[in-house]
Design a protein around this motif. Sequence first.
Motif, mmCIF file in Angstrom:
data_model
loop_
_atom_site.group_PDB
_atom_site.id
_atom_site.type_symbol
_atom_site.label_atom_id
_atom_site.label_comp_id
_atom_site.label_asym_id
_atom_site.label_seq_id
_atom_site.Cartn_x
_atom_site.Cartn_y
_atom_site.Cartn_z
ATOM 1 N N VAL A 86 0.846 -1.197 0.000
ATOM 2 C CA VAL A 86 0.000 0.000 0.000
ATOM 3 C C VAL A 86 0.884 1.250 0.000
ATOM 4 N N ASN A 87 0.268 2.419 -0.084
ATOM 5 C CA ASN A 87 0.989 3.666 -0.255
ATOM 6 C C ASN A 87 1.891 4.005 0.941
ATOM 7 N N GLY A 88 3.094 4.416 0.628
ATOM 8 C CA GLY A 88 3.963 5.019 1.631
ATOM 9 C C GLY A 88 4.609 4.078 2.641
ATOM 10 N N VAL A 89 4.553 2.777 2.378
ATOM 11 C CA VAL A 89 5.090 1.823 3.368
ATOM 12 C C VAL A 89 6.615 1.702 3.320
ATOM 13 N N GLY A 90 7.192 2.185 2.213
ATOM 14 C CA GLY A 90 8.658 2.106 2.100
ATOM 15 C C GLY A 90 9.136 1.228 0.949
ATOM 16 N N LYS A 91 8.305 1.045 -0.062
ATOM 17 C CA LYS A 91 8.683 0.182 -1.187
ATOM 18 C C LYS A 91 9.957 0.685 -1.880
ATOM 19 N N THR A 92 9.938 1.949 -2.282
ATOM 20 C CA THR A 92 11.047 2.469 -3.091
ATOM 21 C C THR A 92 12.346 2.489 -2.280
ATOM 22 N N THR A 93 12.255 2.895 -1.037
ATOM 23 C CA THR A 93 13.444 2.915 -0.168
ATOM 24 C C THR A 93 13.972 1.493 0.023
ATOM 25 N N ALA A 137 16.075 0.364 -2.836
ATOM 26 C CA ALA A 137 17.456 0.863 -2.744
ATOM 27 C C ALA A 137 18.264 -0.025 -1.792
ATOM 28 N N LYS A 138 17.657 -0.399 -0.684
ATOM 29 C CA LYS A 138 18.355 -1.253 0.289
ATOM 30 C C LYS A 138 18.648 -2.630 -0.304
ATOM 31 N N LEU A 139 17.656 -3.184 -1.021
ATOM 32 C CA LEU A 139 17.854 -4.501 -1.645
ATOM 33 C C LEU A 139 18.942 -4.429 -2.708
ATOM 34 N N PHE A 151 2.422 6.178 -11.619
ATOM 35 C CA PHE A 151 1.219 6.863 -11.133
ATOM 36 C C PHE A 151 1.565 8.087 -10.285
ATOM 37 N N ARG A 152 2.420 7.894 -9.281
ATOM 38 C CA ARG A 152 2.694 8.995 -8.362
ATOM 39 C C ARG A 152 3.678 9.981 -8.999
ATOM 40 N N ALA A 153 3.370 11.274 -8.863
ATOM 41 C CA ALA A 153 4.259 12.309 -9.384
ATOM 42 C C ALA A 153 5.623 12.135 -8.723
ATOM 43 N N ALA A 185 3.585 1.026 -8.033
ATOM 44 C CA ALA A 185 2.871 2.123 -7.370
ATOM 45 C C ALA A 185 2.196 1.605 -6.106
ATOM 46 N N GLY A 186 2.157 2.455 -5.077
ATOM 47 C CA GLY A 186 1.398 2.106 -3.886
ATOM 48 C C GLY A 186 -0.064 1.925 -4.275
ATOM 49 N N ARG A 187 -0.672 0.868 -3.774
ATOM 50 C CA ARG A 187 -2.086 0.635 -4.124
ATOM 51 C C ARG A 187 -2.793 0.039 -2.930
ATOM 52 N N THR A 233 8.994 -2.791 7.464
ATOM 53 C CA THR A 233 9.773 -1.545 7.513
ATOM 54 C C THR A 233 9.447 -0.729 8.762
ATOM 55 N N LYS A 234 10.294 0.259 8.991
ATOM 56 C CA LYS A 234 10.089 1.275 10.044
ATOM 57 C C LYS A 234 10.097 0.659 11.448
ATOM 58 N N LEU A 235 10.893 -0.391 11.590
ATOM 59 C CA LEU A 235 11.019 -1.008 12.916
ATOM 60 C C LEU A 235 11.920 -0.189 13.836
ATOM 61 N N ASP A 236 12.520 0.870 13.292
ATOM 62 C CA ASP A 236 13.342 1.755 14.119
ATOM 63 C C ASP A 236 12.466 2.698 14.951
ATOM 64 N N GLY A 237 11.185 2.763 14.653
ATOM 65 C CA GLY A 237 10.290 3.612 15.439
ATOM 66 C C GLY A 237 9.787 2.870 16.666
ATOM 67 N N VAL A 247 14.028 -6.854 7.697
ATOM 68 C CA VAL A 247 13.359 -5.746 8.372
ATOM 69 C C VAL A 247 14.097 -4.462 8.020
ATOM 70 N N GLY A 248 13.337 -3.383 7.907
ATOM 71 C CA GLY A 248 13.909 -2.062 7.625
ATOM 72 C C GLY A 248 14.005 -1.286 8.925
ATOM 73 N N ILE A 249 15.173 -0.695 9.158
ATOM 74 C CA ILE A 249 15.369 0.008 10.428
ATOM 75 C C ILE A 249 15.878 1.430 10.220
ATOM 76 N N GLY A 250 15.525 2.042 9.095
ATOM 77 C CA GLY A 250 15.960 3.417 8.864
ATOM 78 C C GLY A 250 15.858 3.769 7.391
ATOM 79 N N GLU A 251 16.421 4.928 7.050
ATOM 80 C CA GLU A 251 16.208 5.460 5.707
ATOM 81 C C GLU A 251 17.430 5.362 4.803
ATOM 82 N N THR A 252 18.508 4.726 5.265
ATOM 83 C CA THR A 252 19.679 4.610 4.385
ATOM 84 C C THR A 252 19.754 3.191 3.823
HETATM 85 N N1 LIG Z 1 12.339 5.351 9.774
HETATM 86 C C1 LIG Z 1 12.201 4.651 8.655
HETATM 87 N N2 LIG Z 1 11.698 5.260 7.577
HETATM 88 C C2 LIG Z 1 11.550 4.530 6.449
HETATM 89 C C3 LIG Z 1 11.901 3.150 6.383
HETATM 90 N N3 LIG Z 1 11.620 2.718 5.129
HETATM 91 C C4 LIG Z 1 11.137 3.780 4.442
HETATM 92 N N4 LIG Z 1 11.091 4.886 5.228
HETATM 93 C C5 LIG Z 1 10.598 6.233 4.907
HETATM 94 O O1 LIG Z 1 9.226 6.154 4.583
HETATM 95 C C6 LIG Z 1 8.889 7.148 3.628
HETATM 96 C C7 LIG Z 1 8.172 6.512 2.450
HETATM 97 O O2 LIG Z 1 9.106 5.692 1.786
HETATM 98 P P1 LIG Z 1 8.974 5.276 0.247
HETATM 99 O O3 LIG Z 1 10.091 4.331 -0.024
HETATM 100 O O4 LIG Z 1 8.847 6.463 -0.627
HETATM 101 O O5 LIG Z 1 7.592 4.503 0.301
HETATM 102 P P2 LIG Z 1 6.753 3.888 -0.920
HETATM 103 O O6 LIG Z 1 6.067 2.682 -0.393
HETATM 104 O O7 LIG Z 1 7.638 3.695 -2.088
HETATM 105 O O8 LIG Z 1 5.692 5.052 -1.173
HETATM 106 P P3 LIG Z 1 4.719 5.197 -2.457
HETATM 107 O O9 LIG Z 1 5.524 4.876 -3.656
HETATM 108 O O10 LIG Z 1 4.265 6.615 -2.401
HETATM 109 O O11 LIG Z 1 3.596 4.232 -2.232
HETATM 110 C C8 LIG Z 1 10.196 7.826 3.231
HETATM 111 O O12 LIG Z 1 10.320 9.026 3.960
HETATM 112 C C9 LIG Z 1 11.250 6.817 3.664
HETATM 113 O O13 LIG Z 1 12.491 7.414 3.966
HETATM 114 C C10 LIG Z 1 12.411 2.523 7.573
HETATM 115 O O14 LIG Z 1 12.715 1.321 7.636
HETATM 116 N N5 LIG Z 1 12.524 3.325 8.673
#
Ligand SMILES: Nc1nc2c(ncn2[C@@H]2O[C@H](COP(=O)(O)OP(=O)(O)OP(=O)(O)O)[C@@H](O)[C@H]2O)c(=O)[nH]1
Length: 219
Positions: free
Chosen positions: A25-32, A35-37, A56-58, A108-110, A170-174, A195-200
């Motif tokens: 779904v949208n914004g879960v961290g797919k694209t990031t 990069a990690k993979l 789809f997304r600008a 695309a997030g869906r 993802t986002k297990l660092d929170g 598991v994803g633990i950050g943005e790098t």
């Molecule tokens: N803290 C933290 N932030 C993350 C993690 N993975 C992704 N993010 C952040 O989550 C936000 C959304 O990440 P995207 O990779 O753009 O997510 P997406 O699923 O591709 O989003 P859409 O393509 O819009 O559906 C960004 O600000 C990332 O930096 C993680 O493991 N930890």
Amino acid sequence: MATRPASAPKQPPPGQPEVIFVVGVNGVGKTTTIAKLSHYYLQQNRRPLLAAADTFRAAANEQLEIWADRLGVEIVMQHPGADPAAIIFDALAAAKKRHEDPVIVDTAGRLHTKYNLMAELEKMCRIAGREVPGAPHQVLLILDATTGQNGLQQARQFTEHAGTTGIILTKLDGTAKGGVVVAIVRELGLPIQFVGIGETVEDLLPFNPREFVESLFET
Ligand SMILES: Nc1nc2c(ncn2[C@@H]2O[C@H](COP(=O)(O)OP(=O)(O)OP(=O)(O)O)[C@@H](O)[C@H]2O)c(=O)[nH]1
Ligand SMILES: [Mg+2]
């Protein structure tokens, strides 16, 4: 509703690229996570190629392109609004010609409840399978650790339509602990791969079940 059991990852035929879809779904961290993979595969001396199938997304193309430049990996994209299946077609043709492997497809997030978007994902899978036998060989569902019970619905629907083979949490660092994956593993038998633990790009860890369960009980 019958839920298709989780699919096992498949192997590409010798000399053909492994095709990995990254969905959720949208914004879960797919694209990031892509990069990690990519970073992970580069460390294993593989040459990932990224397919920018989020048309789809600008600015989705630009976001993936920045990662591709930083990592020094190839990317295949088209204009915004293009048919994502066409990008997959192009990316697989390029990968086969240049011997790049794996091909990681950004989608695309869906929302798992939107029938037409899930049908589009099915079409993308079909096109991939026509170009490389068995593709997509892996379908990784990205789940945000802050998601509650809705994560189970997401896992059911993405498995039904795209044959999910594994989960990346993802986002297990929170502060969120991602406890919903327990129900997902129990019902669908889907493995949690990373598991994803950050943005790098380095913030991707193999899943450690013992540590995960212990953290669920920490106060
Ligand atoms: N803290 C933290 N932030 C993350 C993690 N993975 C992704 N993010 C952040 O989550 C936000 C959304 O990440 P995207 O990779 O753009 O997510 P997406 O699923 O591709 O989003 P859409 O393509 O819009 O559906 C960004 O600000 C990332 O930096 C993680 O493991 N930890
Ligand atoms: Mg994205």
